[in-house]
Write a protein that holds these residues in place. Structure first.
Motif, PDB file in Angstrom:
ATOM      1  N   ARG A 176      46.167  64.877  31.912  1.00  0.00           N
ATOM      2  CA  ARG A 176      47.399  65.502  32.519  1.00  0.00           C
ATOM      3  C   ARG A 176      48.493  65.204  31.459  1.00  0.00           C
ATOM      4  O   ARG A 176      48.575  64.099  31.189  1.00  0.00           O
ATOM      5  CB  ARG A 176      47.725  65.129  33.895  1.00  0.00           C
ATOM      6  N   TRP A 208      45.246  69.606  41.718  1.00  0.00           N
ATOM      7  CA  TRP A 208      44.711  68.370  41.256  1.00  0.00           C
ATOM      8  C   TRP A 208      43.400  68.161  42.107  1.00  0.00           C
ATOM      9  O   TRP A 208      43.143  68.403  43.191  1.00  0.00           O
ATOM     10  CB  TRP A 208      45.761  67.072  41.645  1.00  0.00           C
ATOM     11  N   GLU A 257      41.375  62.979  40.432  1.00  0.00           N
ATOM     12  CA  GLU A 257      42.478  62.767  39.489  1.00  0.00           C
ATOM     13  C   GLU A 257      43.645  62.125  40.150  1.00  0.00           C
ATOM     14  O   GLU A 257      44.252  61.054  39.658  1.00  0.00           O
ATOM     15  CB  GLU A 257      43.214  64.115  39.267  1.00  0.00           C
ATOM     16  N   ARG A 269      53.154  64.840  40.749  1.00  0.00           N
ATOM     17  CA  ARG A 269      52.139  64.604  41.866  1.00  0.00           C
ATOM     18  C   ARG A 269      52.361  63.292  42.843  1.00  0.00           C
ATOM     19  O   ARG A 269      52.107  63.397  43.808  1.00  0.00           O
ATOM     20  CB  ARG A 269      50.593  64.595  41.283  1.00  0.00           C
TER      21      ARG A 269
END
Length: 273
Positions: free
Chosen positions: A48, A17, A21, A56
């Motif tokens: 994504r 990432w 993001e 994440r």
DNA sequence: AACACCGTCAACCGCAGGTTA
DNA sequence: GTAACCTGCGGTTGACGGTGT
């Protein structure tokens, strides 16, 4: 039939990432909260898939995550819980605030496995490497999980009200009544199974509700601190709710206030290695 | 300096169970 | 009732940095 696909995989980014993001994801969740991962990427302007966003957030961006090395105390908790639960990383993580299942899993594979091997303990079975049968009584007591005996019964059911963390938690202590008959002294099963950790099952209402209200229709359940989906009180099946039973039909519990010992029995029985 | 090896860990993959149209 | 999707979990992978030769 069904629903539309969650994301168009050919138009999503993969791999590490970027800072941008991360910032987008954090900003979006701060504004709208967690959940609805399917629609989140589009709404947050991220290329994504929802699954990637969830991972994440949970494993890296969540503000309550504890950073830094594991303490000796955490090591021991992980070892003890692993001896009980095996590779149930999410359950283990639920007992370690600020740690994620992924983090614990990695830590287990990179550090603790070696640590146990250096102690001469098999990391999978938690038994001495050189002998599977000649374990001492104390060693057996700390690692061996036995089937729940048919004489198991609920010894006590208690509501915690003063502890700010465990507030409104209902705790069960489970005992094997045959032990009492034979030795003239009651023995709490959780202590029999593993003397080092508290193996109580708890049920509590959502945190936002200040008080335990039995008339409320929905309760959230926790096992080792991990939430399971809320269910209607009138159809509570403890084993089903905590995912030890596949169907509701096998449950004999009729309500939250009528949790039967056999469900607790099955719960403990399911911990058999 | 260059290369190989090893340890770490973020991220992905596939699956199971639950949910929804 | 059924098919398709959603969510969460555990196993695995691969990029990256550190260390040894």
């Amino acid at each position: 039939m069904g629903r539309s696909p969650c994301c168009e995989k050919e138009h999503t980014n993969k791999g590490a990432w970027t800072k941008e993001e991360d910032e987008r994801l954090i900003k979006y969740i701060k504004q709208h909260g967690e959940g609805c991962w399917r629609s989140l990427p589009k709404a947050a302007g991220l290329l994504r898939c929802g699954k990637s966003c969830r991972l994440r957030w949970i494993n890296y961006l969540r503000p309550d995550l504890k950073r830094g090395n594991f303490t000796e105390e955490e090591d021991e908790i992980i070892i003890n819980l692993h001896s009980l639960l095996g590779n149930k990383w999410s359950l283990i993580a639920a007992r370690l605030p600020g740690r994620t299942d992924n983090e614990i899993k990695n830590y287990w594979n990179t550090h603790i496995k070696r640590k146990l091997l250096s102690r001469g303990i098999d990391p999978q079975t938690h038994r001495p490497l050189n002998s599977s049968a000649s374990t001492s009584v104390n060693q057996q007591k700390s690692v061996a999980i036995r089937p729940c005996p048919p004489t198991t019964q609920i010894l006590a059911m208690q509501t915690v009200r003063n502890d700010p963390v465990m507030k409104n938690t209902i705790s069960f202590k489970v005992a094997d009544s045959s032990v009492e008959e034979n030795s003239n002294s009651s023995s709490v099963l959780s202590e029999e199974l593993t003397p080092e950790i508290n193996l109580e099952l708890s049920i509590r209402p959502p945190q936002s509700h200040g008080q335990l209200k039995l008339e409320k229709q929905e309760f959230k359940y926790q096992i080792f601190g991990q939430s399971v989906p809320p269910v209607a009180r009138t159809s509570v099946c403890l084993c089903h709710s905590i995912r030890f039973e596949k169907g509701r039909s096998s449950c004999k519990c009729v309500s939250m206030t009528n949790v039967k010992a056999d469900c607790m029995q099955r719960f403990y029985g399911s911990l058999t290695l």
